[in-house]
Design a protein around this motif. Structure first.
Motif, PDB file in Angstrom:
ATOM      1  N   GLY A  21       0.828  -1.205   0.000  1.00  0.00           N
ATOM      2  CA  GLY A  21       0.000   0.000   0.000  1.00  0.00           C
ATOM      3  C   GLY A  21       0.859   1.251   0.000  1.00  0.00           C
ATOM      4  N   LYS A  22       0.601   2.127   0.965  1.00  0.00           N
ATOM      5  CA  LYS A  22       1.342   3.374   1.073  1.00  0.00           C
ATOM      6  C   LYS A  22       1.959   3.468   2.448  1.00  0.00           C
ATOM      7  CE  LYS A  22      -1.665   5.809  -2.098  1.00  0.00           C
ATOM      8  NZ  LYS A  22      -2.598   6.912  -2.257  1.00  0.00           N
ATOM      9  N   GLY A  23       3.047   4.234   2.553  1.00  0.00           N
ATOM     10  CA  GLY A  23       3.683   4.335   3.852  1.00  0.00           C
ATOM     11  C   GLY A  23       4.719   5.438   3.920  1.00  0.00           C
ATOM     12  N   THR A  24       5.291   5.594   5.111  1.00  0.00           N
ATOM     13  CA  THR A  24       6.317   6.580   5.380  1.00  0.00           C
ATOM     14  C   THR A  24       7.545   5.844   5.915  1.00  0.00           C
ATOM     15  OG1 THR A  24       4.633   8.200   5.944  1.00  0.00           O
ATOM     16  CG2 THR A  24       6.858   8.672   6.666  1.00  0.00           C
ATOM     17  N   LYS A  25       8.723   6.211   5.413  1.00  0.00           N
ATOM     18  CA  LYS A  25       9.956   5.548   5.819  1.00  0.00           C
ATOM     19  C   LYS A  25      10.582   6.286   6.989  1.00  0.00           C
ATOM     20  CE  LYS A  25      12.216   3.497   2.762  1.00  0.00           C
ATOM     21  NZ  LYS A  25      12.977   3.086   1.607  1.00  0.00           N
ATOM     22  N   TRP A  26      10.991   5.528   8.003  1.00  0.00           N
ATOM     23  CA  TRP A  26      11.676   6.075   9.170  1.00  0.00           C
ATOM     24  C   TRP A  26      13.169   5.863   8.990  1.00  0.00           C
ATOM     25  CZ3 TRP A  26       8.718   2.909  13.416  1.00  0.00           C
ATOM     26  CH2 TRP A  26       7.386   3.279  13.433  1.00  0.00           C
ATOM     27  N   MET A  27      13.924   6.927   9.003  1.00  0.00           N
ATOM     28  CA  MET A  27      15.389   6.854   9.001  1.00  0.00           C
ATOM     29  C   MET A  27      15.839   7.340  10.366  1.00  0.00           C
ATOM     30  SD  MET A  27      16.235   5.751   5.988  1.00  0.00           S
ATOM     31  CE  MET A  27      17.956   6.143   5.859  1.00  0.00           C
ATOM     32  N   LEU A  52      18.767   8.409   1.231  1.00  0.00           N
ATOM     33  CA  LEU A  52      18.289   9.222   2.347  1.00  0.00           C
ATOM     34  C   LEU A  52      19.302   9.374   3.477  1.00  0.00           C
ATOM     35  CD1 LEU A  52      14.690   7.754   2.577  1.00  0.00           C
ATOM     36  CD2 LEU A  52      15.409   9.833   1.423  1.00  0.00           C
ATOM     37  N   VAL A  53      20.465   8.747   3.353  1.00  0.00           N
ATOM     38  CA  VAL A  53      21.457   8.790   4.435  1.00  0.00           C
ATOM     39  C   VAL A  53      21.965  10.209   4.651  1.00  0.00           C
ATOM     40  CG1 VAL A  53      23.769   8.039   5.101  1.00  0.00           C
ATOM     41  CG2 VAL A  53      22.150   6.404   4.186  1.00  0.00           C
ATOM     42  N   GLU A  54      22.250  10.927   3.578  1.00  0.00           N
ATOM     43  CA  GLU A  54      22.782  12.287   3.715  1.00  0.00           C
ATOM     44  C   GLU A  54      21.781  13.198   4.436  1.00  0.00           C
ATOM     45  OE1 GLU A  54      24.741  15.761   0.903  1.00  0.00           O
ATOM     46  OE2 GLU A  54      24.212  13.828   0.042  1.00  0.00           O
ATOM     47  N   LYS A  55      20.507  13.097   4.092  1.00  0.00           N
ATOM     48  CA  LYS A  55      19.492  13.919   4.755  1.00  0.00           C
ATOM     49  C   LYS A  55      19.326  13.524   6.218  1.00  0.00           C
ATOM     50  CE  LYS A  55      16.953  14.627   0.508  1.00  0.00           C
ATOM     51  NZ  LYS A  55      15.743  14.314  -0.246  1.00  0.00           N
ATOM     52  N   THR A  56      19.472  12.231   6.507  1.00  0.00           N
ATOM     53  CA  THR A  56      19.371  11.772   7.890  1.00  0.00           C
ATOM     54  C   THR A  56      20.517  12.329   8.726  1.00  0.00           C
ATOM     55  OG1 THR A  56      18.338   9.747   7.116  1.00  0.00           O
ATOM     56  CG2 THR A  56      19.171   9.746   9.365  1.00  0.00           C
ATOM     57  N   LEU A  57      21.714  12.330   8.160  1.00  0.00           N
ATOM     58  CA  LEU A  57      22.864  12.883   8.889  1.00  0.00           C
ATOM     59  C   LEU A  57      22.731  14.392   9.084  1.00  0.00           C
ATOM     60  CD1 LEU A  57      25.836  10.849   7.393  1.00  0.00           C
ATOM     61  CD2 LEU A  57      24.715  10.558   9.604  1.00  0.00           C
ATOM     62  N   GLU A  58      22.079  15.074   8.140  1.00  0.00           N
ATOM     63  CA  GLU A  58      21.837  16.512   8.301  1.00  0.00           C
ATOM     64  C   GLU A  58      20.881  16.781   9.459  1.00  0.00           C
ATOM     65  OE1 GLU A  58      20.335  18.007   4.636  1.00  0.00           O
ATOM     66  OE2 GLU A  58      22.207  17.656   3.546  1.00  0.00           O
ATOM     67  N   ARG A  77      22.479  -4.677   4.583  1.00  0.00           N
ATOM     68  CA  ARG A  77      22.856  -4.822   3.177  1.00  0.00           C
ATOM     69  C   ARG A  77      22.084  -3.895   2.238  1.00  0.00           C
ATOM     70  NH1 ARG A  77      23.815 -10.024   5.098  1.00  0.00           N
ATOM     71  NH2 ARG A  77      25.835 -10.810   4.409  1.00  0.00           N
ATOM     72  N   GLY A  78      20.985  -3.348   2.688  1.00  0.00           N
ATOM     73  CA  GLY A  78      20.225  -2.412   1.862  1.00  0.00           C
ATOM     74  C   GLY A  78      20.992  -1.131   1.569  1.00  0.00           C
ATOM     75  N   TYR A  79      22.016  -0.851   2.359  1.00  0.00           N
ATOM     76  CA  TYR A  79      22.822   0.352   2.189  1.00  0.00           C
ATOM     77  C   TYR A  79      24.100   0.074   1.407  1.00  0.00           C
ATOM     78  CZ  TYR A  79      19.863   2.414   5.773  1.00  0.00           C
ATOM     79  OH  TYR A  79      18.786   2.893   6.482  1.00  0.00           O
ATOM     80  N   ASP A  80      24.245  -1.090   0.825  1.00  0.00           N
ATOM     81  CA  ASP A  80      25.461  -1.479   0.118  1.00  0.00           C
ATOM     82  C   ASP A  80      25.636  -0.642  -1.141  1.00  0.00           C
ATOM     83  OD1 ASP A  80      27.705  -2.803  -0.759  1.00  0.00           O
ATOM     84  OD2 ASP A  80      26.582  -4.441  -1.667  1.00  0.00           O
ATOM     85  N   SER A  81      26.557   0.310  -1.065  1.00  0.00           N
ATOM     86  CA  SER A  81      26.849   1.188  -2.191  1.00  0.00           C
ATOM     87  C   SER A  81      28.238   1.783  -1.989  1.00  0.00           C
ATOM     88  CB  SER A  81      25.811   2.307  -2.272  1.00  0.00           C
ATOM     89  OG  SER A  81      26.231   3.319  -3.146  1.00  0.00           O
ATOM     90  N   ASN A  82      29.077   1.680  -3.008  1.00  0.00           N
ATOM     91  CA  ASN A  82      30.424   2.246  -2.890  1.00  0.00           C
ATOM     92  C   ASN A  82      30.384   3.769  -2.805  1.00  0.00           C
ATOM     93  OD1 ASN A  82      31.776  -0.167  -2.788  1.00  0.00           O
ATOM     94  ND2 ASN A  82      32.124  -0.258  -4.992  1.00  0.00           N
ATOM     95  N   SER A  83      29.413   4.400  -3.458  1.00  0.00           N
ATOM     96  CA  SER A  83      29.315   5.860  -3.364  1.00  0.00           C
ATOM     97  C   SER A  83      28.953   6.291  -1.943  1.00  0.00           C
ATOM     98  CB  SER A  83      28.296   6.398  -4.368  1.00  0.00           C
ATOM     99  OG  SER A  83      27.026   5.836  -4.111  1.00  0.00           O
ATOM    100  N   LEU A  84      28.105   5.521  -1.259  1.00  0.00           N
ATOM    101  CA  LEU A  84      27.785   5.828   0.136  1.00  0.00           C
ATOM    102  C   LEU A  84      29.008   5.626   1.019  1.00  0.00           C
ATOM    103  CD1 LEU A  84      25.830   6.491   2.436  1.00  0.00           C
ATOM    104  CD2 LEU A  84      25.262   4.048   2.518  1.00  0.00           C
ATOM    105  N   LYS A 129      28.523  -6.510   2.384  1.00  0.00           N
ATOM    106  CA  LYS A 129      28.245  -6.425   0.950  1.00  0.00           C
ATOM    107  C   LYS A 129      27.175  -7.427   0.553  1.00  0.00           C
ATOM    108  CE  LYS A 129      31.858  -9.550  -0.656  1.00  0.00           C
ATOM    109  NZ  LYS A 129      31.173 -10.390  -1.599  1.00  0.00           N
ATOM    110  N   ARG A 130      26.476  -7.084  -0.516  1.00  0.00           N
ATOM    111  CA  ARG A 130      25.515  -8.018  -1.085  1.00  0.00           C
ATOM    112  C   ARG A 130      26.275  -9.107  -1.828  1.00  0.00           C
ATOM    113  NH1 ARG A 130      21.425  -3.560  -3.511  1.00  0.00           N
ATOM    114  NH2 ARG A 130      20.404  -3.047  -1.557  1.00  0.00           N
ATOM    115  N   SER A 131      25.621 -10.217  -2.063  1.00  0.00           N
ATOM    116  CA  SER A 131      26.300 -11.340  -2.707  1.00  0.00           C
ATOM    117  C   SER A 131      26.685 -11.028  -4.155  1.00  0.00           C
ATOM    118  CB  SER A 131      25.418 -12.580  -2.664  1.00  0.00           C
ATOM    119  OG  SER A 131      24.200 -12.330  -3.328  1.00  0.00           O
ATOM    120  N   ASN A 132      25.946 -10.133  -4.817  1.00  0.00           N
ATOM    121  CA  ASN A 132      26.245  -9.817  -6.213  1.00  0.00           C
ATOM    122  C   ASN A 132      27.194  -8.634  -6.370  1.00  0.00           C
ATOM    123  OD1 ASN A 132      24.525  -7.825  -5.404  1.00  0.00           O
ATOM    124  ND2 ASN A 132      23.112  -8.018  -7.123  1.00  0.00           N
TER     125      ASN A 132
END
Length: 148
Positions: A9-15, A39-45, A60-67, A82-85
């Motif tokens: 359905g619809k929802g709001t994400k909590w960081m 959304l990590v940068e906005k959360t840190l702000e 693992r949802g945050y697995d990103s080299n740019s992050l 890291k994710r398996s892929n």
């Protein structure tokens, strides 16, 4: 406003940013559709003590080299499995990943917030009203941790 589509359905994400004991230090609310990595940068702000953070423990949802690069530029050690892929993941030192075992404190804080029925099902149309209830619940959790 700040309501996004999900599978159910619809929802709001909590960081949420917490300390070792699970005390909420900072929070950011957004629609449920964007990925957590964006959304990590906005959360840190929105976290007052983000300048003093030493580690960023995430799933693992945050697995990103740019992050990871973003966090390292802010002198924050990313502890993200890291994710398996993902074959090109950086900062995968096993000694640091042992700290990932303490992620349960963050999940426990989310469970504590889930006990506030007003937050679990969003009835408010305005994000400002919902954000007020959310921050009030975080303040109650902080007081509860401080009184122990």
């Amino acid at each position: 406003e700040k309501v996004g589509k999900t599978k159910k359905g619809k929802g709001t994400k909590w960081m949420l940013a917490t300390d070792k004991r699970g005390t909420p230090l900072g929070a950011y609310l957004d629609a449920a559709s964007p990925a957590e990595v964006t959304l990590v940068e906005k959360t840190l702000e929105h976290t007052p003590h983000a300048k003093h953070m030493k580690r960023f423990v995430a799933d693992r949802g945050y697995d990103s080299n740019s992050l990871r690069e973003f966090l390292l530029n802010r002198n924050i050690l990313p502890i993200i499995p890291k994710r398996s892929n993902n074959t090109k993941a950086m900062c995968q030192d096993g000694r640091n990943l042992r700290r990932y075992a303490h992620r349960w404190t963050v999940e426990r804080t989310f469970a504590w917030l889930g006990w506030f029925r007003r937050l679990l099902v969003r009835h408010e149309r305005l994000i400002t009203t919902y954000r007020g209830f959310f921050h009030f619940a975080c303040a109650l959790l902080a007081i509860r941790v401080l009184l122990k």
